[in-house]
Design an enzyme around this catalytic site. Structure first.
Site, PDB file in Angstrom:
ATOM      1  N   GLU A 293     -14.349  -5.819  10.523  1.00 19.22           N
ATOM      2  CA  GLU A 293     -14.550  -6.427   9.229  1.00 19.22           C
ATOM      3  C   GLU A 293     -14.951  -7.716   9.015  1.00 19.22           C
ATOM      4  O   GLU A 293     -14.009  -8.423   8.446  1.00 19.22           O
ATOM      5  CB  GLU A 293     -13.243  -6.043   8.546  1.00 19.22           C
ATOM      6  N   ASP A 372      -8.384   5.129   8.321  1.00 20.73           N
ATOM      7  CA  ASP A 372      -7.471   4.033   7.720  1.00 20.73           C
ATOM      8  C   ASP A 372      -6.437   4.249   6.896  1.00 20.73           C
ATOM      9  O   ASP A 372      -6.246   3.937   5.576  1.00 20.73           O
ATOM     10  CB  ASP A 372      -8.372   2.882   6.934  1.00 20.73           C
ATOM     11  N   GLU A 400      -0.798   1.364   1.622  1.00 16.91           N
ATOM     12  CA  GLU A 400      -1.859   0.772   0.768  1.00 16.91           C
ATOM     13  C   GLU A 400      -2.517   1.996   0.232  1.00 16.91           C
ATOM     14  O   GLU A 400      -3.000   1.991  -0.996  1.00 16.91           O
ATOM     15  CB  GLU A 400      -2.798   0.187   2.014  1.00 16.91           C
TER      16      GLU A 400
HETATM   17  C1  GCU Z   1      -7.621  -1.866   6.072  1.00 18.95           C
HETATM   18  C2  GCU Z   1      -7.205  -2.999   4.827  1.00 18.95           C
HETATM   19  C3  GCU Z   1      -7.521  -4.401   5.085  1.00 18.95           C
HETATM   20  C4  GCU Z   1      -7.087  -4.879   6.611  1.00 18.95           C
HETATM   21  C5  GCU Z   1      -7.779  -3.657   7.350  1.00 18.95           C
HETATM   22  C6  GCU Z   1      -7.043  -3.814   9.113  1.00 18.95           C
HETATM   23  O1  GCU Z   1      -9.170  -1.929   5.878  1.00 18.95           O
HETATM   24  O2  GCU Z   1      -7.768  -2.522   3.731  1.00 18.95           O
HETATM   25  O3  GCU Z   1      -6.720  -5.087   4.206  1.00 18.95           O
HETATM   26  O4  GCU Z   1      -7.447  -5.939   6.850  1.00 18.95           O
HETATM   27  O5  GCU Z   1      -7.401  -2.474   7.099  1.00 18.95           O
HETATM   28  O6  GCU Z   1      -6.058  -3.306   9.263  1.00 18.95           O
HETATM   29  O7  GCU Z   1      -7.571  -4.986   9.645  1.00 18.95           O
END
Ligand code: GCU
Length: 686
Positions: A293, A372, A400
């Site tokens: 990400e 996730d 979440e």
């Molecule tokens: C999910 C989450 C993010 C988090 C990511 C992770 O995508 O929405 O906020 O950073 O997981 O586990 O790194």
């Protein structure tokens, strides 16, 4: 208000006369002779707990001649004569391990002894005894030996230095505010108590997404304060870890590269490690989100995750530190038109080929499912696929995608299903829990991690009942064999006392909540029908045309993701047999995961006998009814629970019931419009 602040450590005064007598008989004094920090914590906890429950003062002595009715605590070899008297030479043979404990009621000497190899075990033993007393168990004939099944039992805080908490739904951070570490850390200490009392022993105190200021946590700018926090956790036998930015050498302006094979980069991290351990000699190590990400990582330099993590591991190795490297790696810039790329495959595709290339002090932290933290996902096929690489589990307590702190969703049953999943890695009976406890492949390091659900709300978790998820996580990490219901009951008794009507109501609310949440949200394992970004509430197509690899492919004929080997993305083939065939074959795929693995017509008939479309309608109508029933059950507890908690939870149950309707109507309406197939029972769909 401070209601809920003490969570499961309230220790309300016992009221039953016989019970008071039974416990008082063993509470003449506390015998403690050792001076270590953790033993001091244990002694303070025992004193506080017993004094609260009995309303007396508990004197601490170094020995007791009266010979009757005392509690002795200490290590087997720590010189406490009462411990030696009760356990004799057998102490060492009790196999309590580094963190376990023994508790024995010795009628002859009139002593209840809590003994352990190490101070940490004494602390866990004290919490255990207090728990027994608070939940009404007899302590007259105790003979208990307990040791944690998992060595690493960790919490991950997703807290940022600006005071926000990523995916936090219970207020701001208890650690940070305004780009500084709080000067008053009382609350952190109280958090340490909660964690230790549920059996946890490690914490990473900052978000895995390490932003600019947090990058400096490993520099002199923040290290003195970090050491202060480490000192608090140390008293509760909890090791401190930090999330680090892979590009730290660049971000701090000291180097122009973060290439793991570059000599300057290696030297930079070695110097960092040396500096860190000077300040925090028992520092746990680094938690790393790299090439995930948009976070930096070794890919920039054409290196892989083994190169990347081993470089950090080498720096930490002389100090005994660990690198916990996350496997949440996937293409987050996917074109939705691209039907070949499958996010679910990504972790396995990246890490499986690297098995055996990681150093001994690297652990791969794998999310429970391949996507996730959805309400329903299959178990990640990486568990069992890495015999030569230390692995640990990553759960998310924060909810979440499962209602955040608004809806009740007790996750212990979900986690149990994951842990009890058979990977067939070494034939039938090769469960995930044996992968993560290290026993299946003889891992050097392994265990559990989970994303916390606490913030600075008075009651820590926002929803009063979701404290059960934090507590349950700790208990499960200690012993994955505990049942979800037993944990729920334990938590309820500790939190609300022993009114049987309260206990049975709360336990059934908790136990039913996951399946209720699942029924009114995304159906049959498909996931992702939440509003983008904040992930609360329904938006069926919110992620359908996004870059995140999260699709359900609904059209006028059907829905679901074809992940079969024959015609789909091939994800099903990442499992060992028979799982690969079970999931990959339409006829054998379990209903609850059908749309995760297959694209089917709405008229496809499930094992339940219903069509997919009718299943969607039915579960969504039923889910709302059940959510409304939850509210009614809770309301029956009026007068049996303190008014504030009663109201706070009541408001949330009301919101949940209302919000479940929004879920129901959005999803039912969407599928009625897509499919053109009406509800067999002709209920209102818009
Ligand atoms: C999910 C989450 C993010 C988090 C990511 C992770 O995508 O929405 O906020 O950073 O997981 O586990 O790194």
């Amino acid at each position: 208000s401070t209601i809920g602040y003490e969570a499961w450590l309230r220790y309300p005064q016992l009221t039953d006369v016989l019970r008071i007598e039974a416990v008082s008989r063993w509470s003449g004094c506390m015998i403690v002779t050792e001076a270590s920090e953790v033993i001091a914590t244990a002694a303070a906890e025992l004193k506080r707990g017993l004094e609260r429950m009995l309303g007396v003062t508990l004197a601490a002595r170094s020995s007791c001649d009266s010979g009757s009715g005392c509690i002795a605590i200490g290590t087997f070899s720590g010189g406490n004569e009462s411990i030696a008297r009760v356990f004799g030479d057998s102490g060492a043979q009790l196999d309590t391990g580094a963190e376990g404990f023994a508790i024995r009621t010795d009628a002859e000497s009139g002593i209840i002894a809590i003994g352990a190899e190490q101070p940490a075990g004494v602390l866990y033993g004290v919490f255990h005894l207090l728990r027994l007393i608070a939940t009404g168990a007899s302590i007259d004939e105790l003979d208990i030996v307990e040791r944690p099944v998992n060595t690493i039992r960790m919490i991950n805080q997703w807290d940022n230095i600006d005071g926000s908490v990523e995916r936090g739904y219970a207020g701001q951070s208890i650690f940070y505010e305004n780009n500084t570490i709080k000067s008053d850390l009382t609350r952190v200490e109280d958090y340490a108590r909660l964690l230790a009392s549920s059996g946890l022993n490690a914490i990473a105190i900052n978000n895995v997404n390490v932003h600019h200021h947090e990058t400096y946590f490993i520099t002199e700018r923040f290290l003195p304060d970090i050491a202060r926090i480490a000192g608090i956790f140390r008293r509760y036998a909890i090791k401190l870890f930090l999330s680090v930015n892979y590009a730290s050498p660049i971000e701090t302006g000291e180097l122009t590269t973060a290439d793991p094979l570059d000599a300057d980069v290696k030297a930079w991290w070695k110097a960092k490690a040396d500096e860190l351990y000077k300040v925090i000699p028992d520092f746990g190590g680094f938690l790393v989100k790299a090439d995930s990400e948009n976070r930096p990582g070794p890919f920039t330099y054409g290196r892989d995750h083994a190169d990347g993590s081993n470089m950090l591991a080498e720096a930490l190795l002389p100090h005994g530190g660990l690198v916990i490297w996350r496997c949440f790696v996937y293409n987050c810039k996917q074109d939705w038109r691209d039907r070949k790329t499958d996010r679910a495959r990504a972790a396995y595709d990246h890490f499986k080929p690297l098995d055996g290339r990681f150093m001994d002090n690297v652990i791969l932290q794998i999310k429970n499912g391949p996507m996730d933290f959805q309400v329903r996902e299959p178990v990640s096929p990486l568990f069992g696929a890495l015999p030569a690489t230390n692995c640990m589990m990553e759960f998310q307590i924060a909810q979440e995608y499962t209602g955040q702190a608004r809806h009740l969703c007790y996750l212990v049953p979900q986690w149990k299903e994951v842990l009890d999943f058979d990977t067939y890695a070494k034939g039938e009976g090769s469960y995930v829990k044996q992968v993560v406890d290290g026993s299946m492949f003889g891992y050097k390091h392994s265990g559990f991690a989970a994303v916390s659900n606490i913030g600075d709300n008075a009651n820590w978790t926002g929803h009063p009942l979701t404290q059960a998820n934090l507590y349950g996580y700790g208990r499960l990490a200690w012993n994955p064999e505990l049942s979800a219901a037993a944990i729920a009951e334990e938590w309820t008794r500790l939190t609300f006392g022993s009114d049987e009507h309260v206990v049975s109501t709360v336990v059934s609310l908790l136990m039913g909540s996951w399946s209720i949440y699942e029924s009114y949200t995304a159906p049959l394992g498909v996931g992702w029908m939440v509003s983008p970004n904040h992930h609360y509430g329904p938006d069926v197509d919110g992620y359908e045309y996004s870059k995140w690899g999260t699709y359900h492919f609904s059209d006028c004929k059907g829905m679901g993701v074809d992940r079969t080997l024959a015609t789909g993305t091939g994800y099903a083939g990442q499992y060992r047999e028979p799982n690969a065939s079970i999931y990959g074959t339409l006829e054998s795929c379990p209903d609850e995961l059908l749309l995760f693995f297959h694209h089917v017509p709405y008229t496809h008939v499930l094992h339940s006998g219903k069509t997919v479309i009718q299943h969607i309608y039915d579960t969504h109508f039923e889910g709302v009814e059940q959510a409304e029933q939850m509210l009614r059950s809770w309301n029956e507890l009026e007068g049996r629970i303190d008014t504030e908690t009663f109201k706070l939870a009541g408001d949330r149950f009301a919101e949940q019931a209302e919000h479940a309707k929004e879920w129901r109507d959005r999803i039912n309406t969407y599928y009625l419009r897509k499919s053109g197939i009406s509800d067999a029972l002709d209920r209102t769909i818009y």
